[in-house]
Design a protein around this motif. Structure first.
Motif, PDB file in Angstrom:
ATOM      1  N   ILE A  31      83.535 -31.129 -44.998  1.00 11.06           N
ATOM      2  CA  ILE A  31      84.006 -30.356 -44.198  1.00 11.06           C
ATOM      3  C   ILE A  31      83.390 -31.172 -42.858  1.00 11.06           C
ATOM      4  CG2 ILE A  31      82.663 -27.801 -43.065  1.00 11.06           C
ATOM      5  CD1 ILE A  31      83.636 -27.693 -45.811  1.00 11.06           C
ATOM      6  N   ILE A  32      84.610 -30.435 -41.574  1.00  4.74           N
ATOM      7  CA  ILE A  32      84.670 -31.088 -40.499  1.00  4.74           C
ATOM      8  C   ILE A  32      84.688 -30.291 -39.829  1.00  4.74           C
ATOM      9  CG2 ILE A  32      86.119 -32.724 -40.881  1.00  4.74           C
ATOM     10  CD1 ILE A  32      88.109 -31.873 -39.928  1.00  4.74           C
ATOM     11  N   ILE A  33      83.889 -30.462 -38.387  1.00  2.00           N
ATOM     12  CA  ILE A  33      84.202 -29.463 -37.303  1.00  2.00           C
ATOM     13  C   ILE A  33      84.932 -30.149 -35.989  1.00  2.00           C
ATOM     14  CG2 ILE A  33      82.451 -28.979 -35.175  1.00  2.00           C
ATOM     15  CD1 ILE A  33      79.975 -29.552 -36.947  1.00  2.00           C
TER      16      ILE A  33
ATOM     17  N   CYS B 144      78.321 -35.052 -46.763  1.00  2.00           N
ATOM     18  CA  CYS B 144      78.335 -33.447 -47.357  1.00  2.00           C
ATOM     19  C   CYS B 144      78.520 -33.469 -49.018  1.00  2.00           C
ATOM     20  CB  CYS B 144      79.756 -33.675 -45.923  1.00  2.00           C
ATOM     21  SG  CYS B 144      80.124 -32.049 -46.141  1.00  2.00           S
ATOM     22  N   THR B 145      77.981 -33.156 -48.632  1.00  2.00           N
ATOM     23  CA  THR B 145      78.019 -32.127 -50.098  1.00  2.00           C
ATOM     24  C   THR B 145      78.609 -30.460 -50.648  1.00  2.00           C
ATOM     25  OG1 THR B 145      76.263 -31.345 -50.817  1.00  2.00           O
ATOM     26  CG2 THR B 145      77.053 -32.964 -50.965  1.00  2.00           C
ATOM     27  N   GLU B 146      79.406 -30.174 -49.273  1.00  2.00           N
ATOM     28  CA  GLU B 146      79.464 -28.436 -49.317  1.00  2.00           C
ATOM     29  C   GLU B 146      78.915 -28.162 -49.788  1.00  2.00           C
ATOM     30  OE1 GLU B 146      83.863 -27.744 -50.486  1.00  2.00           O
ATOM     31  OE2 GLU B 146      84.197 -29.730 -49.781  1.00  2.00           O
ATOM     32  N   CYS B 147      77.285 -28.451 -49.447  1.00  2.00           N
ATOM     33  CA  CYS B 147      76.288 -27.699 -49.977  1.00  2.00           C
ATOM     34  C   CYS B 147      75.959 -27.231 -51.802  1.00  2.00           C
ATOM     35  CB  CYS B 147      75.756 -26.568 -49.813  1.00  2.00           C
ATOM     36  SG  CYS B 147      75.733 -26.292 -47.261  1.00  2.00           S
TER      37      CYS B 147
ATOM     38  N   CYS C  71      83.779 -25.527 -38.246  1.00  2.00           N
ATOM     39  CA  CYS C  71      83.478 -25.937 -39.800  1.00  2.00           C
ATOM     40  C   CYS C  71      84.384 -25.507 -40.964  1.00  2.00           C
ATOM     41  CB  CYS C  71      82.192 -25.605 -39.982  1.00  2.00           C
ATOM     42  SG  CYS C  71      80.829 -26.101 -38.642  1.00  2.00           S
ATOM     43  N   VAL C  72      85.633 -26.133 -41.016  1.00  2.00           N
ATOM     44  CA  VAL C  72      86.754 -25.975 -42.004  1.00  2.00           C
ATOM     45  C   VAL C  72      86.829 -27.152 -42.815  1.00  2.00           C
ATOM     46  CG1 VAL C  72      87.563 -24.483 -40.179  1.00  2.00           C
ATOM     47  CG2 VAL C  72      87.832 -27.281 -39.978  1.00  2.00           C
ATOM     48  N   PRO C  73      86.931 -27.211 -44.102  1.00  2.00           N
ATOM     49  CA  PRO C  73      87.415 -28.298 -45.142  1.00  2.00           C
ATOM     50  C   PRO C  73      88.591 -29.384 -44.210  1.00  2.00           C
ATOM     51  CG  PRO C  73      88.160 -26.364 -45.700  1.00  2.00           C
ATOM     52  CD  PRO C  73      88.201 -25.492 -44.296  1.00  2.00           C
TER      53      PRO C  73
ATOM     54  N   VAL D 213      89.870 -34.104 -49.548  1.00  2.00           N
ATOM     55  CA  VAL D 213      90.127 -33.319 -50.654  1.00  2.00           C
ATOM     56  C   VAL D 213      88.926 -34.181 -51.932  1.00  2.00           C
ATOM     57  CG1 VAL D 213      91.028 -32.383 -52.481  1.00  2.00           C
ATOM     58  CG2 VAL D 213      92.038 -32.414 -50.334  1.00  2.00           C
ATOM     59  N   GLU D 214      88.082 -33.763 -52.360  1.00  2.00           N
ATOM     60  CA  GLU D 214      86.857 -33.557 -53.746  1.00  2.00           C
ATOM     61  C   GLU D 214      86.603 -32.447 -54.637  1.00  2.00           C
ATOM     62  OE1 GLU D 214      84.847 -37.326 -50.530  1.00  2.00           O
ATOM     63  OE2 GLU D 214      83.853 -34.960 -50.399  1.00  2.00           O
TER      64      GLU D 214
END
Length: 116
Positions: free
Chosen positions: A3-5, A72-75, A93-95, A100-101
């Motif tokens: 995720i990025i801000i 970041c693990t995208e939770c 806060c978007v992908p 891409v993982e």
């Protein structure tokens, strides 16, 4: 994907305490791999970045909150959805389409960050 801000961030700070990996930092603040993780000594992230876990690293942004992509693990393994995105009042806060993982990669990162 991490995720990025985006630069639409209003610096409210709502996202920072929600991150289970301490991957979110206020703009212009140095970050450490060891913050909120079990990492110690010299560590190499899956991106190839090698750092001393306790050494301060340069901020990714000086102007607004940022997410350290290697933390970041995208939770995944903690929550059903990224908590930063869930609480962000301006949806910044978007992908990160450049990172891409798969879920397996994200869960592996969680295990790396929080080894017991």
């Amino acid at each position: 994907m991490a995720i990025i801000i985006t630069d639409e961030c209003i610096n409210c700070g709502a996202c920072e305490p929600e991150c289970p990996n301490n991957a979110i930092y206020e703009g212009a603040i140095d970050w450490k791999a060891s913050d909120g993780t079990s990492l110690s000594g010299t560590v190499t992230f899956d991106s190839g970045l090698t750092v001393d876990a306790d050494a301060p690293q340069e901020p990714i942004s000086d102007d607004y909150y940022f997410i350290v992509p290697d933390k970041c693990t995208e939770c995944k393994g903690f929550h059903e959805e990224p908590q930063c995105a869930a609480v962000c009042p301006v949806d910044c806060c978007v992908p990160d389409e450049n990172r891409v993982e798969s879920e397996d990669v994200l869960l592996s990162r969680k295990a790396f960050l929080h080894a017991e």
